[in-house]
Structures are given as C-alpha cells and as structure tokens.
Design a protein around this motif. Structure first.
Motif, PDB file in Angstrom:
ATOM      1  N   THR A 100       0.848  -1.189   0.000  1.00  0.00           N
ATOM      2  CA  THR A 100       0.000   0.000   0.000  1.00  0.00           C
ATOM      3  C   THR A 100       0.885   1.241   0.000  1.00  0.00           C
ATOM      4  O   THR A 100       2.060   1.168   0.355  1.00  0.00           O
ATOM      5  N   HIS A 137       0.473  -0.319   9.166  1.00  0.00           N
ATOM      6  CA  HIS A 137      -0.054  -1.008   7.977  1.00  0.00           C
ATOM      7  C   HIS A 137      -1.520  -1.404   8.153  1.00  0.00           C
ATOM      8  O   HIS A 137      -2.186  -1.765   7.175  1.00  0.00           O
ATOM      9  N   THR A 138      -2.022  -1.376   9.391  1.00  0.00           N
ATOM     10  CA  THR A 138      -3.352  -1.920   9.672  1.00  0.00           C
ATOM     11  C   THR A 138      -4.457  -1.075   9.064  1.00  0.00           C
ATOM     12  O   THR A 138      -5.365  -1.601   8.399  1.00  0.00           O
ATOM     13  N   LEU A 141      -4.580  -1.342   5.340  1.00  0.00           N
ATOM     14  CA  LEU A 141      -5.139  -2.645   4.948  1.00  0.00           C
ATOM     15  C   LEU A 141      -6.660  -2.618   5.029  1.00  0.00           C
ATOM     16  O   LEU A 141      -7.348  -3.108   4.119  1.00  0.00           O
ATOM     17  N   TYR A 144      -7.985  -0.806   2.164  1.00  0.00           N
ATOM     18  CA  TYR A 144      -7.883  -1.648   0.967  1.00  0.00           C
ATOM     19  C   TYR A 144      -9.069  -2.613   0.882  1.00  0.00           C
ATOM     20  O   TYR A 144      -9.696  -2.760  -0.169  1.00  0.00           O
ATOM     21  N   GLN A 159       2.485  -7.573   4.558  1.00  0.00           N
ATOM     22  CA  GLN A 159       3.262  -6.539   3.869  1.00  0.00           C
ATOM     23  C   GLN A 159       4.397  -6.074   4.769  1.00  0.00           C
ATOM     24  O   GLN A 159       4.296  -6.098   5.996  1.00  0.00           O
ATOM     25  N   ASP A 185      -1.860 -10.340   8.597  1.00  0.00           N
ATOM     26  CA  ASP A 185      -3.247 -10.191   9.024  1.00  0.00           C
ATOM     27  C   ASP A 185      -4.111 -11.301   8.442  1.00  0.00           C
ATOM     28  O   ASP A 185      -3.908 -11.745   7.300  1.00  0.00           O
TER      29      ASP A 185
END
Length: 579
Positions: A100, A137-138, A141, A144, A159, A185
């Motif tokens: 991402t 990153h959460t 995600l 996304y 990732q 995840d």
C-alpha cells in the motif's frame, strides 16, 4: 572548526621553523601541502572560497532528518537476513503479499489511533489534497478491504514496509520516526479464536527463528479490560484514555500510572485503586479460574465473553505447543482505538527500560514514602529550539528499553467503519472481522545486530572470487564468472586486465568469499582450476582470516560447479553463520 584552526596555527609555526632551519625541501613541501589542505577545509566549513572573493556561501548540514538513519552494506546484510526469515514464515503460514502507499488521505488515518494521533506526520501535496504518512499497515489494509468490497473475504495478507511516527526517537533502541514494520493479518469470518491462535503461533515461530533470546508473548483481551473498567466505575467516555495509561505499566510503576489517571485524566482515586487490584495480575491459564470466581466481573457481559474466549484460546495454544511462551497479563492494554478483542505483545529481555523491573510495578500501591525508593529518573531536557521548530524533549537513551518487538490484536470493526463512512448517511455496513500482528524490524535489528557482529557473521553474499595467476587471463576469468553466476553461485572478480595475485586475494578477502578460484595457463590447458577454501574466525573480538598452508585443491573445470555445491560450506551458506 576550532580544532582545524589550532592545527593551522601549529602547521604555520612548523612551516616557518623549517624554512628558517633551511630544512630538506621535501619536508618543507609536505608541511606546506598539509597547511593548504587545512586552509581549504576551514574555508569549506566557513563557506568561504578564495575564488569568490571571500563571499560567504550557505552551509549545508549533512545529516539525516531526526529519527532516521542510513544503514551501511554490512548492516543491510543483517537486515535482509532478518527480513528473509520473517517473509519465509509469512509464506509458510499461507500468507499472500500486499503493498500500500506510504501516504494516505488524512481522513483515512484520522480518529484511529487515540492519543497517538498527535504522532501522525501531516502532508499536503501540490494539488491541495490533505495527506499524511502512514502510521502503521493496519489502517491502510482496512481501507484496501473496504475499497475492494472484500466483506466476505477469507484472506491471509502480509506486507513489509516503512511507516512514520513523529515520536521522540531513541535510535540505539530501534525507536525511530521512520521505521520498517512487517505485518501479517487474517481477515474473514472463522470459528472463534482459531485465527487468533494461528497468529500467536506465527509470532512465536518468528521470534524463535530470529534468535532474539528469551521472549514472552503478553496476552490480554479488550473485552475483559473494558469489563474491568466498567465494573470499577470508569465513565464510558474515559475508558480509552484510561486504557492508554494502564498500558504504560511495563515501563512505569503503578504509583506513576495512578497519578496520570487521577491528576492528568481526572479519574476518581478510589476507582483507580480498584483498577489496580485487577491489572496487577499476570500468569497463565490458572488466572482464568481467578477471574471466573469474581462474581462482579462475571456479571459483566463484556468481561464474561472475553474470559470465555481466553479459555478457548489457551486450549488451542496448547495444541500449537506455545503455552510456555505466553503470559496472561491484565495490565496489557494497547492504546490504539481500533482493537476489539484479543491483544498481545512480544517482549524480550531488552524490552523493559534498564533498572525497571516490571514484576515490581505493583510493589506498593500506597502513596506513603517507602524505605528504599527507586531512583528518581533524570528529568528530560528540552532540545534547543531553532527557527520554525517546536520544543522537543530529548530522551535519555540509557533509561529506555527496546520495547515490544511485535504487537497486535483483533480489530473486527475497522473495515466496516470505512465502508459505512464511504456509504454516508449513517448507514450500517457489514463487518469484516480481522486480526493481525506488526513486527518492529528496527527493534529486532537493534537486538540482533550486536550479536551478529560478535559472532562474526558475514557481511556479503559473494561466495566465489575468480583469480588469475601469471598472465591476466581476463576473458577466461569472465567466462568462468558467468558460468558460476548462471549456476546460482554468487561470484566476483577484480576489474583489472593483468592484476597481481596478492591484489586479487586482498579483494576476495575483503568480501570474505569462502572460495578462491585460481586460473593458471598450464592448468587451463589440462582442464583444471585450483580452489582454495578460506575461513575466518573471531580472535580477541576481531574477525581475522584463518591462515593456512594449504595450496588449494585441483578440480576439473567441468566439475567445478558440482564440486562447490557439494561442499559443507555451500550447503550451510544460507544460515549466515561465520565460515
């Protein structure tokens, strides 16, 4: 600059003395040359130049931004070793890779991080779009998933990439403003606690393979914690901010945490004392029995549900054979707002601040003076403020631990929050349950790197160095290098037409290449090459080449590749150990 000026004065005096003494011309020239170099160095520092009439030039400060750093080739070799292990475990557990952007629309990140929201780096691009560097990153995600309508998806995604936090950095402990996180995840509707146990097993596998030393996975459940706060009388609007204070018990004594809750966050002192009686507990599955015996807690629907789920989790963790790595820690809170269920952190011996024993955080809940009080921490100093900058506190690195090296939890509502916000009008959106873990790669590096150096781990992957004795044999060297590379053997050679053999050995030894492949004119006519195996060892803390009288082994050139691949050195190369 002061040192250079002192050296200039010393060299000027020496130059004048040598001239008076009519010293050797070469000695005078050498001092004159040195004096010229020093004056040019001073001119560079002061921004002056003889060519521009002494006009000052703006100086450039050559440094990385605060909270960032460069990694040299040797350090990167270690970091890549860590990353390979992490990615290998991610794929072993069935994960697929995702990437991402490093920046998101600011509204995507807003309202997801509680008190940590102040640490987000804001940006604004040339088109005027409000942006921010990603904090983790959460949230990207979840964005996304919401964008791609994956509300019925069952997926394992990972990732690895940079994230950014405007925190006070402690560089030696891997606490930085730009750092690398590796996330894994699991998304989708599954039977209760099975994905949760899978994630914890994955973390234990990674910690073991990385050889970070003894580690513990601290576990708690947000439903249990929220139930405790409700039973103790915490107002609903203060639950998240009080949770953030409790989360500091791994680095602050209870008295300081209580002070923050009461004096800074306005919680009643009696309520804080009741919380203290709960959060002081830690242990394993037997702790569940203690909680189940608490009638007030079991009467709370949130706490009851969390305790039942924890009982199921411990059953699965026994099947994964990782219960011995688990600590059910009631003080673990995790400050991020999006967690809804199980939460966890991986800690090592280096995690706690030096001199702080987390086990003694509750040694006294009394405000009365104690006979042997802990040393008072050195007050933080304010950094000097430059134009356009805010005051920032400097951190005493000697009093800071590495902190948790991995952390995460269940976040069942985050994706639905995005889909509902995108739909607008207060519409209720379907949820996509998720659970994940973030691994702090820089914090792990801070633990692994010193051990990597002490053990003499290599700093480059070059395995073979092709050399020539006598005539340069350049074309023959290049052909052999290409053959070895095509066979998957990382190979190099010296970019000289007719290099001397000692210079080639020196270049190969610098790369710590374990195989020196030597070509000779007569041997090539016979279809042979000479291979000399080289090894290194640690002596008095220094890495040195093992000296050997061995002149090498004659090997048929046609069999060289199979010969190298059959050696224990080649077969053990992937371990990264001293060879």
């Amino acid at each position: 600059m002061d040192l250079i000026q002192v050296e200039i004065a010393q060299q000027t005096t020496l130059f004048n003395d040598l001239r008076k003494q009519q010293a050797d011309a070469s000695a005078v020239d050498e001092v004159k040359k040195k004096l010229g170099e020093l004056k040019r160095a001073l001119a560079a520092l002061t921004g002056e130049s003889s060519k521009d009439g002494g006009k000052k030039k703006e100086r450039i400060l050559l440094k990385t931004p605060k909270g960032t750093r460069d990694y040299g080739p040797s350090e990167m070799h270690c970091r890549e070793h860590i990353e390979r292990i992490v990615k290998d475990v991610f794929t072993t557990y069935g994960g697929s890779c995702l990437d991402t952007p490093v920046f998101e629309r600011k509204e995507i990140l807003a309202g997801k991080y509680g008190e940590d929201a102040k640490l987000i780096f804001d940006l604004k691009d040339q088109g005027g779009e409000e942006l921010a560097l990603r904090y983790d990153h959460t949230v990207p995600l979840a964005r996304y998933f919401a964008m791609n309508g994956a509300l019925n998806t069952q997926a394992k995604l990972w990732q690895v990439g940079k994230v950014y936090r405007r925190d006070n950095p402690v560089m030696s402990k891997g606490r930085m403003r730009e750092f690398t996180q590796a996330d894994f995840d699991i998304a989708g509707i599954f039977d209760t606690m099975i994905p949760d146990a899978e994630i914890i097993s994955l973390v234990c596998t990674i910690m073991t393979k990385l050889e970070v030393g003894d580690f513990t996975i601290k576990l708690n459940h947000r439903k249990i914690l929220d139930g405790i706060f409700e039973v103790c009388g915490v107002p609903q609007e203060k639950i998240r901010t009080i949770s953030s204070a409790v989360d500091k018990l791994d680095k602050m004594p209870w008295a300081d945490v209580k002070k923050e809750m009461t004096e800074e966050k306005g919680l009643d002192s009696a309520v804080a004392d009741r919380i203290g009686e709960y959060v002081k507990h830690k242990g394993g599955p037997p702790l569940l029995d203690l909680l189940q015996a608490d009638a007030a807690l079991m009467a709370n629907p949130s706490a009851k549900a969390g305790i039942e789920e924890m009982g199921l989790l411990f059953k699965y963790l026994e099947a994964y054979s990782v219960v011995d790595k688990i600590s059910f820690d009631m003080s673990l809170a995790r400050g991020l707002d999006y967690y809804t269920g199980i939460i966890y952190e991986a800690i090592t011996e280096a995690s706690a601040p030096p001199g702080f024993n987390a086990a003694n955080a509750f040694a006294s809940t009394s405000d009365a003076p104690q006979p042997t009080p802990a040393p008072t921490p050195t007050p933080k100093k304010k950094a000097k403020k430059t134009d356009g900058q805010e005051d920032e506190e400097e951190v005493d690195e000697s009093k800071v631990g590495v902190g948790s090296v991995a952390a995460g939890g269940r976040y069942d509502n985050l994706v639905g929050m995005f889909t509902a916000a995108a739909a607008g009008g207060g519409k209720k959106a379907a949820q996509l349950p998720c659970i994940g873990v973030s691994i702090g790669m820089d914090r792990i590096f801070a633990i692994v790197w010193p051990r990597w150096v002490e053990r003499g781990m290599r700093s480059k992957d070059t395995m073979a160095y092709v050399m020539a004795a006598g005539d340069g044999l350049l074309t023959e060297r290049v052909r052999l290098v290409q053959e070895l590379r095509a066979a998957g053997i990382k190979t190099d050679f010296l970019f000289k037409n007719k290099p001397k053999l000692p210079a080639q050995f020196a270049a190969g030894e610098k790369d710590e290449a374990p195989f020196a492949v030597i070509l000779g004119g007569d041997e090539l006519k016979e279809g042979l090459v000479t291979v000399k195996e080289q090894r290194w060892e640690i002596v008095d803390g220094e890495k040195r080449k093992v000296q050997s009288a061995d002149q090498g082994t004659k090997v048929k050139r046609s069999e060289l590749i199979s010969w190298i691949k059959s050696t224990p050195t080649y077969q053990g190369w992937a371990t990264g150990k001293l060879l």
